[in-house]
Every structure is written in structure tokens, then in C-alpha cells.
Enzyme design. Structure first.
Site, PDB file in Angstrom:
ATOM      1  N   ASP A 103       0.838  -1.199   0.000  1.00 33.23           N
ATOM      2  CA  ASP A 103       0.000   0.000   0.000  1.00 33.23           C
ATOM      3  C   ASP A 103       0.875   1.252   0.000  1.00 33.23           C
ATOM      4  O   ASP A 103       2.039   1.200   0.417  1.00 33.23           O
ATOM      5  CB  ASP A 103      -0.894   0.030   1.243  1.00 33.23           C
ATOM      6  CG  ASP A 103      -1.855  -1.146   1.280  1.00 33.23           C
ATOM      7  OD1 ASP A 103      -2.122  -1.726   0.208  1.00 33.23           O
ATOM      8  OD2 ASP A 103      -2.319  -1.484   2.392  1.00 33.23           O
TER       9      ASP A 103
HETATM   10  N1  URA Z   1      -1.293  -5.878   4.022  1.00 36.04           N
HETATM   11  C1  URA Z   1      -1.771  -4.617   3.952  1.00 36.04           C
HETATM   12  O1  URA Z   1      -2.809  -4.314   4.512  1.00 36.04           O
HETATM   13  N2  URA Z   1      -1.067  -3.718   3.253  1.00 36.04           N
HETATM   14  C2  URA Z   1       0.102  -3.988   2.644  1.00 36.04           C
HETATM   15  O2  URA Z   1       0.716  -3.103   2.020  1.00 36.04           O
HETATM   16  C3  URA Z   1       0.585  -5.304   2.727  1.00 36.04           C
HETATM   17  C4  URA Z   1      -0.122  -6.239   3.428  1.00 36.04           C
END
Ligand code: URA
Length: 234
Positions: A103
């Protein structure tokens, strides 16, 4: 291929440094001191040595990056900077892509490669590649909640997660979560299923790769021969 390009993509020196290195006598082609950094070489056949050591040519590029916050894991984006934008010209090249997604506000290890077959294999759900994340949560996680990670949590859309591992630290509001899958916002949604919230998330490993602690946020390096070997045989 031009010699300076070859030295750049194999990580010996930057393309702009190549001229100086060649002039300084640090580069040999088939045992003979190279005369010019724009000389044409055949990377599959010619034997290039840099500072006396043979340079191993790899068809594919493998880069480990310590992703900073605010950067998206994509090859291009109309609005945000991408992980590829953090690479200098000459390293960024056609076909390079982030192997998996973090993310925008998740930090840490991301692999960039132009080896599509390897990327595809590592990301395939049936490969169950392990990914470890250091996290901090808003509220402490109880032992009973941690046990629910192991048995599979049901997310808000009804999806039941594969067994995951959580190693709690401190007061139970931080630790390491290990996943073998990578659904959209998975860890955030797993915590939401427990009426909790992620406040910090950093990926610290991906399959056999561990985030290099010497890489500052936004920095990157080529994988070592051992890391490439481990990845290809994973
Ligand atoms: N889980 C999440 O919520 N975000 C990420 O970037 C990776 C795993």
C-alpha cells in the site's frame, strides 16, 4: 551493447562513471584493457572484468528497494510517484515491474525485476510465498485474537484468510505477522476483523529475501548472486 551500459546494468559503476573507470584501466574485455566506454561488447560471449574480477552478466535485473511512504507500487501512475520513479535513469528500464504490491503508506522490502516468469511464479497464489511484516496496532492484540490468525480470519467481504502467524511483542500492540498470500489491504482488513487498526506496517521479508538494514527508505540495490539464486530456486 555498449560497455558503459553493461557496467551500469551489472552494478559495477554508474554509466556516467564508466568513462573514468575505463580510462583508469579498471576494465578489461577478453583480458585486454578496454580502450573506450562506448565500445560495443557482446554480453553473452565477451569476458568482462572490473577491477580484476569477472563480471557476471544476467539477462534479468533484480532490485531490492526499501519502499518509503507515499510512493505507489506500480510501473506508472497519473498522480503519485511510483517505486520505479525512485530509480535513476539507466537503471529504470522497460519491462521492470514491482513484484507484488505494498500500500501507499506501507514501507519496506519490495522486489523489482524484469523477469516476468519468475514474478508470475512468486505471485501465484499456489506458490504460498511467505511475507513477513513488522506492524504496530492501535490496540493490543490478545492471545485469543492471535490464535484466530492461525485458524483463518473472515474478512468483511466473507473471504477466509489462509492460516497466518502473528508473533506479538511488547504490550501486544506490535510484532511480526507472516502471510502466505497477498490479498488487497490484507493485514489492515485482518486487524479490522478484530475491531483493531494498523498504525504502522513494514515488510521485512519476501520469500528468501530479507530487507537489507543498510538500505535507508527510498534506497535500493541490486540483489547479490546468492539472493538471486535463492529466489530462482524458491
Ligand atoms: N497488508 C496490507 O494491509 N497492506 C500492505 O501493504 C501489505 C499487506
Amino acid at each position: 551493447m555498449r560497455l558503459d551500459k553493461f557496467l551500469g546494468i551489472t552494478g559495477c559503476c554508474t554509466r556516467s562513471e564508466a568513462k573514468k573507470r575505463v580510462r583508469g584501466g579498471s576494465v578489461t574485455v577478453n583480458g585486454v584493457c578496454a580502450s573506450s566506454s562506448d565500445a560495443q561488447i557482446d554480453p553473452e560471449r565477451d569476458e568482462i572484468a572490473y577491477c580484476g574480477k569477472p563480471v557476471i552478466y544476467r539477462k534479468y535485473t533484480y532490485i531490492m528497494m526499501n519502499k518509503p511512504e507515499g510512493v505507489v507500487s506500480a510501473t506508472e501512475d497519473g498522480r503519485d510517484r511510483t517505486v520505479l520513479d525512485l530509480l535513476p535513469d539507466g537503471v529504470r528500464k522497460a519491462g521492470l515491474f514491482p513484484c507484488g504490491r505494498l500500500d501507499k503508506n506501507t514501507l519496506g522490502l519490495i522486489l523489482l525485476t524484469d523477469n516476468g516468469a519468475l514474478g508470475h511464479r512468486l505471485l501465484a497464489p499456489k506458490s504460498h510465498v511467505e511475507k513477513r511484516y513488522y506492524f504496530r496496532s492501535k490496540f493490543p492484540i490478545t492471545e485469543a485474537e492471535a490464535a484466530r490468525f492461525a485458524s483463518g480470519l473472515v474478512l468483511e467481504d466473507g473471504y477466509e484468510t489462509k492460516p497466518a502467524k502473528i508473533d506479538l511483542e511488547g504490550e501486544g500492540d506490535c510484532g511480526v505477522i507472516t502471510l502466505v498470500e497477498g490479498k488487497y489491504h490484507q493485514i489492515k482488513r485482518m486487524l479490522e476483523a478484530l475491531q483493531n487498526k494498523i498504525v504502522y506496517l513494514e515488510r521485512i521479508s519476501f520469500g528468501p529475501l530479507t530487507l537489507d538494514p543498510t538500505l535507508a527508505r527510498g534506497e535500493w540495490r541490486y540483489l547479490t548472486e546468492d539472493e538471486i539464486h535463492a529466489l530462482e530456486n524458491h
